[in-house]
Structure formats: C-alpha cells, structure tokens
Design a protein around this motif. Structure first.
Motif, PDB file in Angstrom:
ATOM      1  N   ALA A  10     -85.171 -29.835  40.045  1.00  0.00           N
ATOM      2  CA  ALA A  10     -83.994 -29.303  39.358  1.00  0.00           C
ATOM      3  C   ALA A  10     -84.352 -28.431  38.160  1.00  0.00           C
ATOM      4  CB  ALA A  10     -83.092 -30.448  38.910  1.00  0.00           C
ATOM      5  N   THR A  11     -85.371 -28.833  37.374  1.00  0.00           N
ATOM      6  CA  THR A  11     -85.590 -28.174  36.087  1.00  0.00           C
ATOM      7  C   THR A  11     -86.849 -27.329  36.007  1.00  0.00           C
ATOM      8  OG1 THR A  11     -86.732 -30.103  35.148  1.00  0.00           O
ATOM      9  CG2 THR A  11     -84.330 -30.024  34.923  1.00  0.00           C
ATOM     10  N   ASP A  12     -87.834 -27.579  36.889  1.00  0.00           N
ATOM     11  CA  ASP A  12     -89.043 -26.750  36.932  1.00  0.00           C
ATOM     12  C   ASP A  12     -88.951 -25.722  38.044  1.00  0.00           C
ATOM     13  OD1 ASP A  12     -91.793 -26.046  36.200  1.00  0.00           O
ATOM     14  OD2 ASP A  12     -92.364 -26.983  38.097  1.00  0.00           O
ATOM     15  N   TRP A  13     -88.489 -26.151  39.205  1.00  0.00           N
ATOM     16  CA  TRP A  13     -88.274 -25.221  40.313  1.00  0.00           C
ATOM     17  C   TRP A  13     -86.949 -24.477  40.159  1.00  0.00           C
ATOM     18  CZ3 TRP A  13     -90.688 -25.794  45.603  1.00  0.00           C
ATOM     19  CH2 TRP A  13     -91.857 -26.573  45.575  1.00  0.00           C
ATOM     20  N   ASN A  14     -86.015 -25.032  39.408  1.00  0.00           N
ATOM     21  CA  ASN A  14     -84.669 -24.457  39.254  1.00  0.00           C
ATOM     22  C   ASN A  14     -83.926 -24.357  40.589  1.00  0.00           C
ATOM     23  OD1 ASN A  14     -85.176 -24.153  36.503  1.00  0.00           O
ATOM     24  ND2 ASN A  14     -85.921 -22.057  36.759  1.00  0.00           N
ATOM     25  N   ALA A  15     -84.094 -25.384  41.419  1.00  0.00           N
ATOM     26  CA  ALA A  15     -83.460 -25.378  42.736  1.00  0.00           C
ATOM     27  C   ALA A  15     -81.960 -25.581  42.620  1.00  0.00           C
ATOM     28  CB  ALA A  15     -84.061 -26.460  43.620  1.00  0.00           C
ATOM     29  N   ASP A  16     -81.228 -24.957  43.527  1.00  0.00           N
ATOM     30  CA  ASP A  16     -79.774 -25.105  43.596  1.00  0.00           C
ATOM     31  C   ASP A  16     -79.363 -26.252  44.493  1.00  0.00           C
ATOM     32  OD1 ASP A  16     -79.550 -22.618  42.178  1.00  0.00           O
ATOM     33  OD2 ASP A  16     -79.786 -21.562  44.085  1.00  0.00           O
ATOM     34  N   VAL A  17     -80.217 -26.592  45.475  1.00  0.00           N
ATOM     35  CA  VAL A  17     -79.777 -27.484  46.542  1.00  0.00           C
ATOM     36  C   VAL A  17     -80.949 -28.304  47.062  1.00  0.00           C
ATOM     37  CG1 VAL A  17     -80.019 -25.617  48.250  1.00  0.00           C
ATOM     38  CG2 VAL A  17     -78.584 -27.585  48.792  1.00  0.00           C
ATOM     39  N   LEU A  18     -80.662 -29.569  47.380  1.00  0.00           N
ATOM     40  CA  LEU A  18     -81.590 -30.467  48.057  1.00  0.00           C
ATOM     41  C   LEU A  18     -80.981 -30.857  49.391  1.00  0.00           C
ATOM     42  CD1 LEU A  18     -84.065 -32.453  48.182  1.00  0.00           C
ATOM     43  CD2 LEU A  18     -82.544 -34.152  47.132  1.00  0.00           C
ATOM     44  N   ARG A  19     -81.737 -30.690  50.444  1.00  0.00           N
ATOM     45  CA  ARG A  19     -81.325 -31.163  51.768  1.00  0.00           C
ATOM     46  C   ARG A  19     -81.949 -32.539  52.007  1.00  0.00           C
ATOM     47  NH1 ARG A  19     -83.716 -29.556  57.371  1.00  0.00           N
ATOM     48  NH2 ARG A  19     -81.973 -29.576  58.842  1.00  0.00           N
ATOM     49  N   VAL A  20     -81.103 -33.536  52.215  1.00  0.00           N
ATOM     50  CA  VAL A  20     -81.549 -34.913  52.437  1.00  0.00           C
ATOM     51  C   VAL A  20     -81.565 -35.159  53.941  1.00  0.00           C
ATOM     52  CG1 VAL A  20     -81.038 -37.342  52.050  1.00  0.00           C
ATOM     53  CG2 VAL A  20     -80.652 -35.673  50.219  1.00  0.00           C
ATOM     54  N   SER A  21     -82.768 -35.256  54.513  1.00  0.00           N
ATOM     55  CA  SER A  21     -82.916 -35.325  55.964  1.00  0.00           C
ATOM     56  C   SER A  21     -83.000 -36.763  56.448  1.00  0.00           C
ATOM     57  CB  SER A  21     -84.165 -34.550  56.401  1.00  0.00           C
ATOM     58  OG  SER A  21     -83.999 -33.176  56.165  1.00  0.00           O
ATOM     59  N   THR A  22     -81.918 -37.242  57.019  1.00  0.00           N
ATOM     60  CA  THR A  22     -81.875 -38.570  57.616  1.00  0.00           C
ATOM     61  C   THR A  22     -82.099 -38.426  59.111  1.00  0.00           C
ATOM     62  OG1 THR A  22     -80.333 -39.384  55.921  1.00  0.00           O
ATOM     63  CG2 THR A  22     -80.467 -40.631  57.984  1.00  0.00           C
ATOM     64  N   TYR A  23     -83.329 -38.673  59.546  1.00  0.00           N
ATOM     65  CA  TYR A  23     -83.618 -38.652  60.982  1.00  0.00           C
ATOM     66  C   TYR A  23     -82.804 -39.743  61.668  1.00  0.00           C
ATOM     67  CZ  TYR A  23     -87.710 -35.502  60.938  1.00  0.00           C
ATOM     68  OH  TYR A  23     -88.557 -34.421  60.847  1.00  0.00           O
ATOM     69  N   VAL A  24     -82.373 -39.451  62.875  1.00  0.00           N
ATOM     70  CA  VAL A  24     -81.627 -40.433  63.645  1.00  0.00           C
ATOM     71  C   VAL A  24     -82.593 -41.282  64.471  1.00  0.00           C
ATOM     72  CG1 VAL A  24     -79.697 -40.798  65.217  1.00  0.00           C
ATOM     73  CG2 VAL A  24     -79.762 -38.744  63.772  1.00  0.00           C
ATOM     74  N   GLN A  25     -83.447 -40.618  65.247  1.00  0.00           N
ATOM     75  CA  GLN A  25     -84.496 -41.294  65.982  1.00  0.00           C
ATOM     76  C   GLN A  25     -85.803 -41.208  65.171  1.00  0.00           C
ATOM     77  OE1 GLN A  25     -82.095 -39.325  67.987  1.00  0.00           O
ATOM     78  NE2 GLN A  25     -81.202 -41.348  68.344  1.00  0.00           N
ATOM     79  N   GLU A  26     -86.947 -41.268  65.851  1.00  0.00           N
ATOM     80  CA  GLU A  26     -88.258 -41.179  65.178  1.00  0.00           C
ATOM     81  C   GLU A  26     -88.382 -42.189  64.018  1.00  0.00           C
ATOM     82  OE1 GLU A  26     -87.344 -37.967  67.549  1.00  0.00           O
ATOM     83  OE2 GLU A  26     -86.468 -37.924  65.558  1.00  0.00           O
ATOM     84  N   ASP A  27     -88.029 -43.442  64.305  1.00  0.00           N
ATOM     85  CA  ASP A  27     -88.104 -44.523  63.306  1.00  0.00           C
ATOM     86  C   ASP A  27     -87.116 -44.345  62.168  1.00  0.00           C
ATOM     87  OD1 ASP A  27     -90.244 -45.769  64.711  1.00  0.00           O
ATOM     88  OD2 ASP A  27     -91.678 -44.412  63.740  1.00  0.00           O
ATOM     89  N   GLY A  28     -86.039 -43.622  62.423  1.00  0.00           N
ATOM     90  CA  GLY A  28     -85.055 -43.354  61.391  1.00  0.00           C
ATOM     91  C   GLY A  28     -83.813 -44.221  61.498  1.00  0.00           C
ATOM     92  N   TYR A  29     -82.662 -43.598  61.290  1.00  0.00           N
ATOM     93  CA  TYR A  29     -81.377 -44.285  61.136  1.00  0.00           C
ATOM     94  C   TYR A  29     -81.127 -45.363  62.170  1.00  0.00           C
ATOM     95  CZ  TYR A  29     -76.270 -44.867  61.011  1.00  0.00           C
ATOM     96  OH  TYR A  29     -75.002 -45.381  60.964  1.00  0.00           O
ATOM     97  N   GLU A  30     -81.386 -45.082  63.443  1.00  0.00           N
ATOM     98  CA  GLU A  30     -81.020 -46.040  64.482  1.00  0.00           C
ATOM     99  C   GLU A  30     -81.771 -47.362  64.338  1.00  0.00           C
ATOM    100  OE1 GLU A  30     -81.875 -44.418  68.327  1.00  0.00           O
ATOM    101  OE2 GLU A  30     -84.050 -44.534  68.068  1.00  0.00           O
ATOM    102  N   THR A  31     -82.910 -47.363  63.645  1.00  0.00           N
ATOM    103  CA  THR A  31     -83.677 -48.604  63.470  1.00  0.00           C
ATOM    104  C   THR A  31     -83.078 -49.510  62.400  1.00  0.00           C
ATOM    105  OG1 THR A  31     -85.177 -47.743  61.760  1.00  0.00           O
ATOM    106  CG2 THR A  31     -85.780 -47.347  64.074  1.00  0.00           C
ATOM    107  N   ASP A  32     -82.335 -48.941  61.454  1.00  0.00           N
ATOM    108  CA  ASP A  32     -81.777 -49.719  60.349  1.00  0.00           C
ATOM    109  C   ASP A  32     -80.685 -48.903  59.674  1.00  0.00           C
ATOM    110  OD1 ASP A  32     -81.216 -51.328  58.169  1.00  0.00           O
ATOM    111  OD2 ASP A  32     -83.315 -51.722  57.676  1.00  0.00           O
ATOM    112  N   PRO A  33     -79.510 -48.825  60.295  1.00  0.00           N
ATOM    113  CA  PRO A  33     -78.444 -47.968  59.759  1.00  0.00           C
ATOM    114  C   PRO A  33     -78.103 -48.250  58.300  1.00  0.00           C
ATOM    115  CG  PRO A  33     -77.892 -48.653  61.975  1.00  0.00           C
ATOM    116  CD  PRO A  33     -79.112 -49.436  61.584  1.00  0.00           C
TER     117      PRO A  33
END
Length: 346
Positions: free
Chosen positions: A84-107
């Motif tokens: 936020a303050t060094d890169w001065n980014a406007d946006v963060l994309r939060v990537s919640t994988y569904v498969q590949e050991d992601g959401y479906e394993t522990d919603p």
C-alpha cells in the motif's frame, strides 16, 4: 449509498519489514483522503470503462496474491503495508483457489482467510478483487454450488464496503462461451441479492483470453453479452507467450466491452522462465491509453520468475520495502505500480 471504506494511516515508525502493523492507527474521522479507495469511492461500470464515484474513468494497478493455501505467509501486516505505501498499489487481488488444496478442502478456513485479507486491504485504503480462482476443471459450473455459498457470505459480510470487486471465474477453459455466460447469469443474481452495487468481473473463454487460446475472439462476447449490469470481462496475458494476436484482441475488445486485466505476467504462460519486459511494456502502454485496469501475477516468493519476491523472503518476514528482496520482474512491476496515479475527481 454504501459507507466509505475504512482506511488506516501508517505512522512514521517503520521496521526492516516496512511499517509495523502494531504502529498503525485508525483514522476515525473517515477515509484517509490520499488512498485510492478513499479518493475514488464506490466504483461502477460506465460504458466500456471502470468509473469512480465522480463518474470519471480510472485505471487501477496492483498485485494478485498467489494461492492463499500455499503462500498465505506472504500476506502479512508488513507486506501489505509495503504494497500500500511503498509500492503505492491501488488494488490487491485475493486468490482463493477452489481446487488444488484450496476452498473445497476446508470452506470455513478459506472463507475466513478471504474475510481477513479483505479487511486488511480495506484498512490500507486499497481496492480488493475477491478472486474465485477456479482453474481445473475449467467448467465453472463444476463449482457453482460452492460459488453460491462463498459469494453469498462474502457479499453479506462486506456489502457496506465501497472498495470491492467480485471475480467470479478465474480462467474458464475447455468450455463454450455460452456455458460460461450461463454460469455468470446464475451466480450474479445471488451476489446482487446482498450487494447490488459492487462490480462483477466475468472470466472469458480459454483461460480468460476472450477465446483466443482456443481459436476464437472477442466477438463471441460482443454478440452475446452476459445479461447483467455493472459487469466487466477479464483478460489474462503473459507477455513472453502471448504476442500480437493477444495484444490486438485486447485493444479491440476494450473498445467494445468493459475489460479488466485481472492477471498478467512478463514471462511465459506458466509465469516462469525469461521475462519479456519489452512486450509487457507494449501491453502496459495500451492499457494506460485505454484506462484498462490491471493486476500482476504474483505477490509471493514462489520459485518461478513471475513471483515478485526472492525465494525465502516470506519465511524470513521480509524485508518487504525497497528492491533488495525482489526478483527482476518484481523490480519492474513495482516501478510501474509506483508511477503516480491520475484519479479525476468532481
């Protein structure tokens, strides 16, 4: 109208890893005026552009997380402060994988993690793309029931925030546009029931390439758009692999459709091997000229060249600021995110 996004102001106290989260203080008087989310407020789609609360077209620039099931340790108070303050980014994309050991394993676990990261990015005045990172299988209908559950809770919890965008299908593949469209037309009303104002980002055919990677082009979307308002279509590219045909498709599509580049890299389509900064810059120049918002892949220390941090940075908790922990792709994209924004106001 929604309430303004909460923001937090960092004090001058810093550590080797950037501003320490313990030294952040809430500005209870309202959003910090200089943050992207405070300046632009609630976003909406106007014509083919993403517009701010003043109805003015804007371009957001930022970073995508890697899969939170693998690289959650790269998303700390210090690293998010730096973004936020060094890169001065406007946006963060939060990537919640569904498969590949992601959401479906522990919603529950992954939904709670998404809530936390949304709140942390909001506190730093950034926009947040809530990315339902479906990848394999490539048919979004495979995950429709889980997507309904996930986005219902996200929209219910965060519907007063003005700094969100919902990306409902990361990279559909191996399916027709009509199949993707039917998924979007079933899921968007679920979101709208709880959050009628937040823009929705819809993945396009063939790994979000407008079908180019499977022999089609943007006309299939132009001729049969999703029956919903306040939406954009996503496009992904990797500069070392995706050349003139992809660049030209993006240019044409952005003249006819609202487009958001929610993922790109300077490497090949796997996010690895040599960087092609010259080709990537051509894309960035095009996106600047047409105010196409973009997010780079990815904010982690994965061994691949597309991860911005050197391997081991996250385990060592930084350093997050400056360039000493960055790979060449990280140095390059940080410099371009740091270029001052021009956000028009009323």
């Amino acid at each position: 109208m929604k309430a303004g996004a909460n923001t937090v102001r960092a004090t001058a106290t810093t550590s080797a890893g950037g501003p320490n989260v313990d030294h952040l203080s809430v500005d209870t008087g309202g959003p910090v005026a200089s943050t992207p989310a405070a300046v632009n407020g609630q976003l909406r789609v106007c014509g083919t552009k993403l517009c701010n609360q003043y109805g003015k077209p804007i371009q957001l620039r930022g970073m995508s997380s890697h899969g939170t099931q693998w690289y959650g340790q790269c998303l700390t108070g210090g690293s998010l402060n730096a973004l936020a303050t060094d890169w001065n980014a406007d946006v963060l994309r939060v990537s919640t994988y569904v498969q590949e050991d992601g959401y479906e394993t522990d919603p529950r676990r992954f939904t709670d993690l998404a809530h936390s990261l949304i709140d942390q990015a909001t506190a730093r005045g950034m926009y947040v793309i809530v990315d339902w990172h479906m990848l394999s299988p490539g048919d979004p209908h495979h995950n429709l029931a889980m997507a309904r559950t996930f986005f219902t809770e996200i929209a219910q919890r965060h519907n007063t925030k003005t700094n969100l965008l919902y990306e409902i299908a990361n990279e559909p593949s191996g399916v027709s546009w009509s199949r993707i469209k039917s998924y979007a037309e079933q899921l968007i009303p679920v979101i709208r029931q709880h959050d009628p104002e937040t823009p929705v980002l819809v993945g396009t055919r063939a790994w979000s390439s407008f079908g180019v990677s499977e022999g089609s082009d943007e006309n299939e979307v132009v001729n049969s758009p999703v029956a919903a308002a306040n939406i954009m279509y996503t496009f992904h590219f990797y500069a070392a692999s995706h050349r003139e045909e992809y660049l030209n498709t993006l240019s044409r599509a952005a003249d006819r459709l609202p487009v958001f580049v929610t993922e790109f890299g300077t490497q090949n389509y796997a996010g690895e091997d040599a960087d092609d900064f010259a080709m990537a810059q051509r894309y960035l120049d095009l996106m600047a000229s047409k105010k196409i918002s973009w997010v780079n892949w990815n904010f982690s220390d994965d061994h691949r060249s597309g991860a911005v941090f050197k391997t081991g940075t996250c385990a060592n908790n930084g350093p997050w600021t400056g360039t000493s922990s960055l790979k060449p792709a990280g140095v390059w994209v940080r410099d371009r995110i740091r270029t001052p924004d021009s956000f028009p106001t009323g």
